[in-house]
Design a protein around this motif. Structure first.
Motif, PDB file in Angstrom:
ATOM      1  N   GLY A   1       9.278 -49.080  35.584  1.00 29.45           N
ATOM      2  CA  GLY A   1       9.782 -50.135  36.460  1.00 29.45           C
ATOM      3  C   GLY A   1      10.992 -50.838  35.861  1.00 29.45           C
ATOM      4  O   GLY A   1      11.978 -51.100  36.558  1.00 29.45           O
TER       5      GLY A   1
ATOM      6  N   VAL B   1      20.652 -52.061  38.737  1.00 35.42           N
ATOM      7  CA  VAL B   1      21.640 -53.086  38.414  1.00 35.42           C
ATOM      8  C   VAL B   1      22.907 -52.439  37.858  1.00 35.42           C
ATOM      9  O   VAL B   1      24.021 -52.827  38.212  1.00 35.42           O
ATOM     10  CB  VAL B   1      21.057 -54.111  37.424  1.00 35.42           C
ATOM     11  CG1 VAL B   1      22.131 -55.060  36.926  1.00 35.42           C
ATOM     12  CG2 VAL B   1      19.928 -54.887  38.080  1.00 35.42           C
TER      13      VAL B   1
ATOM     14  N   TRP C   1      14.793 -50.687  37.441  1.00 31.14           N
ATOM     15  CA  TRP C   1      15.543 -51.913  37.709  1.00 31.14           C
ATOM     16  C   TRP C   1      16.890 -51.882  36.978  1.00 31.14           C
ATOM     17  O   TRP C   1      17.920 -52.221  37.554  1.00 31.14           O
ATOM     18  CB  TRP C   1      14.734 -53.129  37.262  1.00 31.14           C
ATOM     19  CG  TRP C   1      15.468 -54.410  37.443  1.00 31.14           C
ATOM     20  CD1 TRP C   1      15.519 -55.165  38.582  1.00 31.14           C
ATOM     21  CD2 TRP C   1      16.292 -55.065  36.484  1.00 31.14           C
ATOM     22  NE1 TRP C   1      16.321 -56.262  38.357  1.00 31.14           N
ATOM     23  CE2 TRP C   1      16.804 -56.226  37.083  1.00 31.14           C
ATOM     24  CE3 TRP C   1      16.635 -54.794  35.161  1.00 31.14           C
ATOM     25  CZ2 TRP C   1      17.641 -57.103  36.413  1.00 31.14           C
ATOM     26  CZ3 TRP C   1      17.473 -55.668  34.491  1.00 31.14           C
ATOM     27  CH2 TRP C   1      17.969 -56.808  35.126  1.00 31.14           C
ATOM     28  N   SER C   2      16.886 -51.459  35.723  1.00 25.25           N
ATOM     29  CA  SER C   2      18.129 -51.383  34.951  1.00 25.25           C
ATOM     30  C   SER C   2      19.103 -50.393  35.573  1.00 25.25           C
ATOM     31  O   SER C   2      20.315 -50.655  35.618  1.00 25.25           O
ATOM     32  CB  SER C   2      17.834 -50.967  33.508  1.00 25.25           C
ATOM     33  OG  SER C   2      16.997 -51.902  32.884  1.00 25.25           O
TER      34      SER C   2
END
Length: 83
Positions: free
Chosen positions: A60, A68, A64-65
């Motif tokens: 997760g 972004v 997310w990284s």
């Protein structure tokens, strides 16, 4: 006909360095936490469910990284095309 004006706000790329730093910290922190959880699981004999939970949390954080980072990349690519 004139080009549409951008709404006032921070210039694209201005807050990118802070977001890139946050991405780097999340990646490093997720990997360190994942390694620590795996080490502790083996050391103390935790059930496999906890290892899967640590794996899902790390995945997760990495997803997310990636999202972004992709958003920063697209913002920079769009800003370079506008010049």
């Amino acid at each position: 006909m004139t080009a549409p004006r951008r709404p006032p706000g921070p210039a694209p790329g201005r807050d990118d360095s802070g977001q890139m730093r946050l991405v780097a910290l999340v990646i490093a922190g997720a990997m360190l936490a994942w390694l620590a959880a795996n080490w502790a699981g083996r050391r103390y004999g935790w059930p496999a469910e906890y290892a899967f939970l640590a794996d899902l949390a790390a995945i997760g954080a990495l997803v997310w990284s990636l999202m972004v980072t992709w958003r920063i990349w697209r913002r920079r690519a769009d800003a370079s095309h506008e010049r």
